[in-house]
Design an enzyme around this catalytic site. Structure first.
Site, PDB file in Angstrom:
ATOM      1  N   HIS A 104      -5.640 -10.120   8.105  1.00 29.68           N
ATOM      2  CA  HIS A 104      -4.423  -9.272   7.929  1.00 29.68           C
ATOM      3  C   HIS A 104      -3.201 -10.288   8.445  1.00 29.68           C
ATOM      4  O   HIS A 104      -3.354 -10.655   9.626  1.00 29.68           O
ATOM      5  CB  HIS A 104      -4.575  -8.007   8.810  1.00 29.68           C
ATOM      6  CG  HIS A 104      -3.135  -7.077   8.805  1.00 29.68           C
ATOM      7  ND1 HIS A 104      -3.434  -6.033   8.522  1.00 29.68           N
ATOM      8  CD2 HIS A 104      -1.963  -7.334   9.518  1.00 29.68           C
ATOM      9  CE1 HIS A 104      -2.059  -5.325   8.764  1.00 29.68           C
ATOM     10  NE2 HIS A 104      -1.382  -6.166   9.225  1.00 29.68           N
ATOM     11  N   ARG A 144       0.844  -1.100   0.057  1.00 29.01           N
ATOM     12  CA  ARG A 144      -0.005  -0.068  -0.193  1.00 29.01           C
ATOM     13  C   ARG A 144       0.781   1.327  -0.104  1.00 29.01           C
ATOM     14  O   ARG A 144       1.636   1.536   0.953  1.00 29.01           O
ATOM     15  CB  ARG A 144      -0.868   0.023   1.382  1.00 29.01           C
ATOM     16  CG  ARG A 144      -2.018   1.129   1.268  1.00 29.01           C
ATOM     17  CD  ARG A 144      -2.665   1.032   2.673  1.00 29.01           C
ATOM     18  NE  ARG A 144      -3.244  -0.218   2.695  1.00 29.01           N
ATOM     19  CZ  ARG A 144      -3.700  -0.925   3.768  1.00 29.01           C
ATOM     20  NH1 ARG A 144      -3.908  -0.082   4.843  1.00 29.01           N
ATOM     21  NH2 ARG A 144      -4.372  -2.071   3.818  1.00 29.01           N
ATOM     22  N   HIS A 153       1.397  -2.348   5.820  1.00 30.46           N
ATOM     23  CA  HIS A 153       1.399  -2.636   4.186  1.00 30.46           C
ATOM     24  C   HIS A 153       2.258  -1.823   3.301  1.00 30.46           C
ATOM     25  O   HIS A 153       2.785  -2.264   2.238  1.00 30.46           O
ATOM     26  CB  HIS A 153      -0.257  -2.129   3.825  1.00 30.46           C
ATOM     27  CG  HIS A 153      -0.957  -3.027   4.040  1.00 30.46           C
ATOM     28  ND1 HIS A 153      -1.288  -4.224   3.541  1.00 30.46           N
ATOM     29  CD2 HIS A 153      -1.799  -3.281   5.161  1.00 30.46           C
ATOM     30  CE1 HIS A 153      -2.342  -4.970   4.023  1.00 30.46           C
ATOM     31  NE2 HIS A 153      -2.753  -4.348   5.180  1.00 30.46           N
ATOM     32  N   GLU A 159      -7.689  -8.390  13.372  1.00 27.36           N
ATOM     33  CA  GLU A 159      -7.942  -8.287  12.106  1.00 27.36           C
ATOM     34  C   GLU A 159      -7.907  -9.778  11.316  1.00 27.36           C
ATOM     35  O   GLU A 159      -6.736 -10.024  11.197  1.00 27.36           O
ATOM     36  CB  GLU A 159      -7.550  -7.173  10.971  1.00 27.36           C
ATOM     37  CG  GLU A 159      -7.764  -5.971  11.586  1.00 27.36           C
ATOM     38  CD  GLU A 159      -7.064  -4.874  10.495  1.00 27.36           C
ATOM     39  OE1 GLU A 159      -6.110  -5.423   9.534  1.00 27.36           O
ATOM     40  OE2 GLU A 159      -7.342  -3.741  10.453  1.00 27.36           O
ATOM     41  N   ASP A 163      -3.820  -8.764   2.897  1.00 25.34           N
ATOM     42  CA  ASP A 163      -4.894  -8.943   3.389  1.00 25.34           C
ATOM     43  C   ASP A 163      -5.873 -10.085   2.529  1.00 25.34           C
ATOM     44  O   ASP A 163      -5.833  -9.597   1.290  1.00 25.34           O
ATOM     45  CB  ASP A 163      -5.884  -7.590   3.371  1.00 25.34           C
ATOM     46  CG  ASP A 163      -5.341  -6.544   4.288  1.00 25.34           C
ATOM     47  OD1 ASP A 163      -4.752  -6.841   5.165  1.00 25.34           O
ATOM     48  OD2 ASP A 163      -5.592  -5.371   4.037  1.00 25.34           O
TER      49      ASP A 163
END
Length: 230
Positions: A212, A99, A144, A209, A151
């Protein structure tokens, strides 16, 4: 002699081109990164931040194509997960990988705009937007951006359906905690399956999460990148 030199030059250039292809330079990526669909072409890719089905409700900065990038180490480990699931008729659906920092800053700007709650009902119905920073859902840096976090979920290869994980991807709240004991036995079993196969292949989970995971021995543990996905 000139023809011999030309032939030698052609061979050298061919070798260099093959080397660059092998290490991803033809895609304009840093040497240690790759497009995941080149490594795991049979996975399903649902790149949420390229579209509008995400907690912001719009395409996120830095996502110029609907593809997932990871470090080569993380991609190789993830290929092991896909291979391990396949004999059971299961496979991976990938939501996000690397990301760019620009995307993280887009999240920060969105979180600061308390009037924008268009996706609240779907993604954070029980969380007040003003508390997203305080509660750790939004931060100015993301693992990320180091390139080795992914994910994902598990799907039934025959039907394409996701296994029931109790919530959707990116749902903010305790329902997404992997070990939430309020979830059904089936949901907890599915989450445990995902966790076990990921850990067995070198990833570590996040306690908040279920989707993740980060490569335990990631190659860039202190580096946050900002090249765009294009």
């Amino acid at each position: 002699m000139r023809n011999l030199k030309c032939c030698v030059l052609f061979v050298v250039l061919s070798v260099l081109f093959s080397f660059s292809v092998a290490f991803g330079e033809k895609d304009g990526l840093p040497d240690e990164f790759c497009y995941l669909d080149n490594i795991i072409p049979d996975a399903v890719y649902d790149v949420r931040y390229y579209g509008t089905n995400n907690f912001v409700g719009e395409r996120i900065d830095g996502y110029q194509v609907e593809r997932v990038i990871l470090t080569r180490d993380a991609a190789a480990a993830l290929a092991g997960v896909q291979k391990e699931l396949a004999p059971f008729g299961l496979g991976l659906k990938i939501f996000d990988g690397y990301r760019p920092q620009d995307a993280v800053l887009h999240f920060v700007r969105w979180a600061e705009d308390l009037k924008d709650t268009r996706m609240k009902q779907q993604y954070y119905p029980d969380v007040q937007k003003k508390n997203l920073f305080r509660d750790g859902y939004i931060a100015e840096k993301s693992g990320h951006s180091r390139g080795s976090t992914v994910d994902l979920t598990i799907i039934d290869l025959k039907t394409g359906q996701e296994l029931d994980m109790g919530t959707g991807f990116d749902f903010f709240g305790p329902k997404s905690w992997p070990e939430n004991m309020e979830m059904s036995v089936q949901v907890r079993s599915n989450r445990a399956l995902l966790r076990e196969v990921m850990v067995r292949n070198g990833f570590k989970p996040l306690k908040e999460e279920w989707w993740h995971f980060t490569l335990e021995f990631e190659p860039f543990p202190e580096t946050y990148f900002n090249f765009h996905i294009k």
